[in-house]
Design an enzyme around this catalytic site. Structure first.
Site, mmCIF file in Angstrom:
data_model
loop_
_atom_site.group_PDB
_atom_site.id
_atom_site.type_symbol
_atom_site.label_atom_id
_atom_site.label_comp_id
_atom_site.label_asym_id
_atom_site.label_seq_id
_atom_site.Cartn_x
_atom_site.Cartn_y
_atom_site.Cartn_z
ATOM 1 N N SER A 56 52.625 -2.673 -1.563
ATOM 2 C CA SER A 56 51.582 -2.404 -2.558
ATOM 3 C C SER A 56 51.775 -1.019 -3.151
ATOM 4 C CB SER A 56 50.189 -2.505 -1.910
ATOM 5 O OG SER A 56 49.963 -1.384 -1.070
ATOM 6 N N SER A 106 49.632 1.525 -2.972
ATOM 7 C CA SER A 106 48.662 2.471 -2.430
ATOM 8 C C SER A 106 49.252 3.846 -2.119
ATOM 9 C CB SER A 106 48.015 1.894 -1.165
ATOM 10 O OG SER A 106 48.945 1.830 -0.106
ATOM 11 N N LYS A 152 50.200 4.467 5.402
ATOM 12 C CA LYS A 152 49.361 5.484 4.767
ATOM 13 C C LYS A 152 49.768 6.850 5.293
ATOM 14 C CE LYS A 152 46.708 2.096 3.127
ATOM 15 N NZ LYS A 152 46.719 1.675 1.712
ATOM 16 N N SER A 197 43.755 2.535 -3.203
ATOM 17 C CA SER A 197 44.217 2.483 -1.818
ATOM 18 C C SER A 197 43.093 2.017 -0.907
ATOM 19 C CB SER A 197 44.711 3.862 -1.360
ATOM 20 O OG SER A 197 45.029 3.852 0.017
#
Length: 249
Positions: A43, A45, A106, A197
């Site tokens: 993705s 994010s 992350k 995100s």
């Protein structure tokens, strides 16, 4: 050569082939479990740090080993072996707490005992604003997913780690939050693409230390346009050579 000899030779050749395959699979399992795990970015994010189509290696030994270090996360032991705490600013792969079958990636923002809050797009850790400087704009949809210029802000964490973040939407839904208090044995994760995100500000929540899989280390391949690395005919137009073998920071 007799028929028996031929049969024995054929059987031996097949056995050797099976043995080589089994050994190769076991070696791959050991490498994936204890050393490196390949990971693809699913993705946007972590834009602009990581882009969809980036393929990277995750170092498994960075934080030690838990049951989530093993394929399918078998419940063979609790906690971490040879555990080592992540540093603030690390880009880490972890198991999504509500559904550990999913891998997320992350940045580590909050450590155990920290307070974390967003106020008007400004990150605060333990009540202090994190240094945030506007460094320009990016007008490249491959990086921002937007057909317009996007502001880029560089954050510098208290330990000196710096990285770029995107500000897609002023006063976005994640720009003002409550104050989060990170529990013992947990971490607070955020994506660098702050307005796009799903992270600890939302349904990811605090990440238990035994859900950590490893630290993102190096990008070994990158291709744009949603192309698969196997679509070699698209490499000339879609490959991102400048990103290959770049370190994740």
């Amino acid at each position: 050569m007799s028929v028996a000899d031929k049969s024995q030779k054929k059987s031996g050749g097949l056995g050797e082939t099976v043995s080589v395959i089994v050994q190769a699979l076991l070696l791959a399992l050991v490498i994936r479990t204890f050393l490196f795990q390949p990971f693809s970015i699913p993705s946007g994010s972590m834009r602009p740090t990581l882009l969809e189509g980036d393929y990277l290696f995750v170092t498994k030994w960075a934080y030690g080993y838990s049951k989530h270090s093993l394929p399918f996360s078998p419940n063979v032991f609790e906690g971490r072996l040879f555990g080592s705490a992540p540093e603030r600013g690390d880009v880490a792969v972890f198991k999504f707490p509500p559904n550990p079958s999913l891998d997320y990636i992350k940045r580590v923002i909050g450590l155990p005992g920290d307070t974390v809050q967003m106020r008007n797009g400004q990150l605060y850790i333990n009540g202090e604003p994190v240094q945030r400087d506007k460094v320009g704009e990016i007008d490249n949809p491959d990086i921002t997913e937007m057909n317009r210029p996007v502001e880029v802000w560089r954050e510098t964490l208290p330990n000196g780690v710096s990285y770029d973040t995107l500000d897609l939407t002023p006063d976005g839904i994640g720009d003002n939050t409550r104050e989060f208090v990170v529990p013992a044995g947990h971490y607070f994760m955020m994506g660098d693409n702050r307005d796009n995100s799903t992270d600890s500000r939302f349904n990811v929540g605090f990440v238990p230390e035994d859900h950590l899989v490893g630290r993102a280390n190096i990008i070994f391949f990158s291709i744009a346009g949603g192309a698969s690395p196997l679509e070699v005919w698209r490499w000339p137009s879609e490959m991102r050579p400048s990103r290959i073998f770049s370190m994740v920071r």
